[in-house]
Design an enzyme around this catalytic site. Structure first.
Site, PDB file in Angstrom:
ATOM      1  N   CYS A 464     -18.697 -21.592   5.045  1.00  0.00           N
ATOM      2  CA  CYS A 464     -19.313 -22.615   6.001  1.00  0.00           C
ATOM      3  C   CYS A 464     -19.918 -21.606   7.066  1.00  0.00           C
ATOM      4  O   CYS A 464     -20.404 -20.550   6.928  1.00  0.00           O
ATOM      5  CB  CYS A 464     -18.307 -23.314   6.524  1.00  0.00           C
ATOM      6  SG  CYS A 464     -16.698 -22.460   7.193  1.00  0.00           S
ATOM      7  N   HIS A 583       5.867   9.581  -6.862  1.00  0.00           N
ATOM      8  CA  HIS A 583       5.489  10.147  -8.099  1.00  0.00           C
ATOM      9  C   HIS A 583       4.386   9.127  -8.780  1.00  0.00           C
ATOM     10  O   HIS A 583       4.071   9.418  -9.949  1.00  0.00           O
ATOM     11  CB  HIS A 583       6.838   9.997  -8.971  1.00  0.00           C
ATOM     12  CG  HIS A 583       7.361   8.777  -9.480  1.00  0.00           C
ATOM     13  ND1 HIS A 583       7.812   7.698  -8.701  1.00  0.00           N
ATOM     14  CD2 HIS A 583       7.287   8.292 -10.643  1.00  0.00           C
ATOM     15  CE1 HIS A 583       7.938   6.789  -9.191  1.00  0.00           C
ATOM     16  NE2 HIS A 583       7.867   7.037 -10.511  1.00  0.00           N
TER      17      HIS A 583
END
Length: 668
Positions: A464, A583
Site C-alpha cells: 500500500c 561449534h
C-alpha cells in the site's frame, strides 16, 4: 477465531485496495490548490485557473468510478487489467440502471412535477446521490468485479464459445451480476441512504467531540491497517460526509451551501435556516496538521535526547529523517512504528493527543485540507482554498503540540524507563549499512525475503502507501528481528499468516526489488565450502547421525592442516542460529534455504572451548565471510575430528545435493 481472522484479513485487503483510489487524490489537491491560488490573484475567470480547477474536478466528480476501478484491480488475485475493466463496467451498469430519471420511470413518477411532501419524500430516497461521485456504489462495484474475476477468470467454455473463456468472460459476468445488484439496491438504497444520512448527520452534529473521536480512532487503527476503511467514511462520499471531496471542491461547495434549502441538500452543517460550510468542511482533516507537522517531530526529539549517548547519533539520523517526512508530507508511519510496539503507552498518548487536536481545531473552526496527508505541502496548497478558515492558527496550535509531545514523551520515557529506540538492549539500525552496499532497495529486499522465511515461504505479496503486505505459508519461519534489521520501520502480524512490513514512502521500490528476487530462478542454490580442505560425500564421515542423512542432506569438508581454522559462511544470507558453544551455526539464504554448518564431531562437549565467534545471531553475511575461528591445533591434540559438515536440516527444502570442487549445489 478463524472467522474473525478471515474477516480481519478481508478488511485489510479492502483497506489496501482503497489506497489505489486514495493515491489519486493528490492530483486533485495539486490542481485545485494551484487553481485557487491563481484565481485569488488573477480573478475567478482567469483561463489558467479555470483549466486547473476543472482538471481537479475530473478526479472529484468521478470518485465513485475511480474507487470501482481501483478496488477491482487491487482485490484481483493477480491485479489484472481485466478486473479493472470489469470494475468500470460494473459501476457503469449499476449507476446507469439506478439513474434518478430511470428510477422515476420504473416507479411511474414524473419527478420534475412533484411538489410539497411528495417532492420531499422523493428526495429522501436519495436517488440523486447515485452518480459518478458515489463512493459506496464504487466500492460495491469494485468488490463485485474482483470477486467475479477471482472466481471465473480461469473458466473454460465449450469450443464454440472458447473466445469468451477466461478473462474475457469476466466483464460479461460482471455486467450480469451488476444487473442483479442493481435490482437489490433498487429496494435497499432508500433504506441504506436514510440510515447513512442519519448516521452522518449524527456524527457531524457532535461537532468537535465527533471530530475528536474520529481522530483518536484513526490513530488506534493504524497498527491494523483498517484506518483506511475508517477514513473512507469521513473523507469520501460513503455516508454523505465527504470531507476531502467537499473541501477540494471549494467554491462549488460554497455555492451548494448558498442554495441549500434543507439538511439533505446542505453540504455542511444545517442550523435550521442556513447551511454552514466555512469552518465546518475540513474539520476531519485540519487537526492532523498540528500532529504531523509538529507533534510527532517533538516526540522524535524526545526519543533522540533520551537515547543512550552511544546510540544518539544513529537514532538522531533515523528520527530526523522520519520527522522531516512527517513535517513535509504527513507520512508518519516511520516515526509511529518506532515506538508503537516497544512503548505502546506512548502510542495511546499519541492517539489521545491526535483526538484532542482534531477536537480543538473543530471547536474553533480552524480548517485546512489535504489530498495526500497533513504535511506542509498540502497545507500550503490548501491555504488558497476559499474553505480554508484561519488555517494559520493550525500552525500556532502545532507549536503547542510540539511542546506537549516533547514534554510528555521525554517525561514518560525517563520516568517509566521505556525502551524506545536507542534505549533497548538490542539495537538494529541497519539502514546505513544497507545504503552503502550497492542498490539499497535490492539489499533491503534481500533481508526482507530472508526475514519472511525465504521466497518459497511467501504466498502473496502486495503493498500500500507505506507497507509491504504479505501472506506466508509457514508463519513460524517469519523472523521479526531480521525484518526490523532490514531497515523496516516496523512489523505487524494482523493474522496468523499475514505480515505487514512498514517500509515508508519508498515502499514501491522495495516491493519491486522483492518481487524481482522472488521471480528469479531458485531451482538450485550454490554453497561454498566453509573451510579450506577436501570436499567429500557426507556418507563418508565418521559420525553416524550425519553419514546416514538423519540430520539432512549435505556435504562435508576435511580441513587442511593448520593451527588455526577460519570457518566462513557457506552462502549469502542471515545467521538465524549461533549455538552457545559456537561449534555450529545456521545461515538462512536469500531464497529461504536453511544451511547448518557443524564444526567437527562431538565438539558440543567442549562447551565453546577452542571456538571464537566473529559474528552474532541476526547478522547478514556473504559467502566466504568469516563466522568462527577454531583453535585447530589444541582440538586435534585432544583427539577431535574437525571434519565440518554442511547440511540442510529442513528436509522438505532439498531434493538432492551435487558436489562441486568448492562446495555443492543444492537442488530444490
Amino acid at each position: 477465531m478463524k472467522i474473525m481472522s478471515n474477516v480481519m484479513t478481508a478488511l485489510q485487503r479492502l483497506g489496501k485496495a482503497l489506497m489505489g483510489a486514495v493515491a489519486v487524490m493528490p492530483v486533485a489537491a495539486l490542481l485545485s490548490g494551484f487553481g485557487y491560488l491563481i484565481s485569488n490573484m488573477a480573478g475567478e475567470d482567469n483561463f489558467f485557473a479555470l483549466i486547473l480547477l476543472n482538471s481537479g474536478g475530473a478526479v472529484l466528480d468521478n470518485l465513485g468510478l475511480i474507487f470501482a476501478i481501483a478496488i477491482a484491480f487491487g482485490l484481483a488475485k493477480d491485479s489484472n487489467g481485466a478486473a479493472a475493466l470489469s470494475g468500470y463496467l460494473g459501476f457503469a451498469t449499476l449507476t446507469t440502471l439506478l439513474d434518478p430519471e430511470k428510477v422515476a420511470v420504473y416507479k411511474g413518477i414524473d419527478a420534475e412535477s412533484l411538489e410539497g411532501q411528495a417532492a420531499i419524500d422523493w428526495a429522501a430516497q436519495g436517488w440523486d446521490a447515485v452518480n459518478n461521485k458515489n463512493v459506496l456504489f464504487g466500492i460495491l462495484a469494485g468488490v463485485l468485479a474482483a470477486w467475479v474475476y477471482n472466481r471465473f477468470s480461469n473458466t473454460k467454455l465449450p469450443d464454440a464459445l472458447a473466445f469468451f473463456s477466461g478473462r474475457r468472460l469476466v466483464p460479461i459476468l460482471t455486467a450480469l451480476f451488476a444487473i442483479v445488484l442493481a435490482a437489490i439496491m433498487f429496494v435497499l438504497w432508500p433504506l441504506v441512504y436514510s440510515g447513512l444520512f442519519s448516521f452522518g448527520t449524527w456524527i457531524q452534529g457532535l461537532g468537535a467531540i465527533g471530530a475528536g473521536i474520529y481522530g483518536f480512532a484513526n490513530r488506534l487503527l493504524i497498527p491494523t491497517g483498517l484506518h483506511h476503511a475508517l477514513n473512507s467514511i469521513f473523507w469520501f462520499d460513503v455516508i454523505g460526509i465527504n470531507d476531502i471531496g467537499k473541501f477540494l471542491s471549494g467554491a462549488e461547495t460554497i455555492e451548494a451551501a448558498r442554495t441549500a434549502t434543507d439538511a439533505a441538500s446542505c453540504p455542511g452543517a444545517w442550523n435550521g435556516t442556513t447551511c454552514e460550510v466555512v469552518g465546518v468542511v475540513g474539520q476531519y482533516q485540519a487537526g492532523f496538521f498540528p500532529i504531523m507537522m509538529f507533534g510527532l517531530p517533538g516526540a522524535a526529539l524526545a526519543i533522540v535526547l533520551r537515547a543512550k549517548p552511544g546510540q544518539r547519533k544513529v537514532i538522531g539520523s533515523l528520527m530526523g529523517a522520519g520527522a522531516l517526512a512527517s513535517f513535509l508530507t504527513g507520512v508518519t508511519e516511520p516515526l509511529e512504528f518506532s515506538f508503537m510496539f516497544v512503548a505502546p503507552l506512548l502510542y495511546v498518548v499519541h492517539a489521545l493527543l491526535t483526538g484532542i487536536s482534531l477536537a480543538v481545531a473543530s471547536a474553533f473552526h480552524w480548517t485546512a485540507g489535504f489530498g495526500f496527508s497533513a504535511g506542509l505541502m498540502d497545507m500550503l496548497l490548501s491555504s488558497s482554498n476559499p474553505l480554508a478558515h484561519q488555517w494559520w492558527m493550525l500552525l500556532l496550535l502545532g507549536l503547542a503540540f510540539f511542546l506537549l509531545y516533547f514534554g510528555i514523551f521525554y517525561f514518560l520515557i525517563g520516568a517509566l524507563n521505556l525502551k524506545t529506540p536507542g534505549r533497548g538492549e538490542e539495537e538494529t539500525p541497519a539502514t546505513a549499512e544497507t545504503a552503502q552496499s550497492g542498490d539499497k532497495y535490492d539489499a533491503m529486499a534481500s533481508r526482507i525475503i530472508t526475514g519472511l522465511g525465504g521466497a518459497r515461504n511467501i504466498d502473496t505479496l502486495d503493498h500500500c502507501t507505506t507497507r509491504l503486505r504479505v501472506t506466508t505459508h509457514d508463519p513460524a519461519r517469519v523472523d521479526e528481528p531480521a525484518l526490523r534489521a532490514s531497515g523496516a520501520a516496523g512489523v505487524i502480524r494482523p493474522s496468523k499468516t499475514a505480515v505487514q512490513v512498514v517500509v515508508g514512502p519508498q515502499v514501491q521500490f522495495v516491493y519491486d526489488a522483492v518481487a524481482k528476487r522472488m521471480h528469479e530462478p531458485t531451482a538450485g542454490t550454490s554453497l561454498h565450502a566453509p573451510v579450506r580442505g577436501e570436499v567429500v560425500d557426507l556418507s563418508t564421515v565418521s559420525d553416524e547421525a550425519f553419514a546416514s542423512g538423519a540430520l539432512g542432506q549435505g556435504f562435508a569438508v576435511v580441513p587442511q592442516a593448520g593451527s588455526l581454522l577460519t570457518i566462513t559462511a557457506p552462502a549469502d544470507g542471515t545467521i538465524t542460529q549461533l549455538m552457545k558453544s559456537s561449534h555450529a551455526f545456521v545461515v538462512r539464504t536469500d531464497d529461504g534455504l536453511d544451511v547448518l554448518t557443524h564444526i567437527g564431531f562431538d565438539t558440543v562437549t567442549l562447551k565453546g572451548e577452542g571456538f571464537t565467534p566473529l559474528k552474532s545471531k541476526g547478522d547478514t553475511v556473504r559467502a566466504g565471510e568469516p563466522v568462527i575461528e577454531v583453535d585447530a591445533a589444541a582440538l586435534r591434540e585432544r583427539g577431535f575430528d574437525l571434519t565440518t559438515a554442511v547440511v540442510m536440516p529442513e528436509k522438505s527444502q532439498t531434493t538432492a545435493v551435487e558436489l562441486t570442487p568448492n562446495g555443492a549445489r543444492v537442488l530444490r
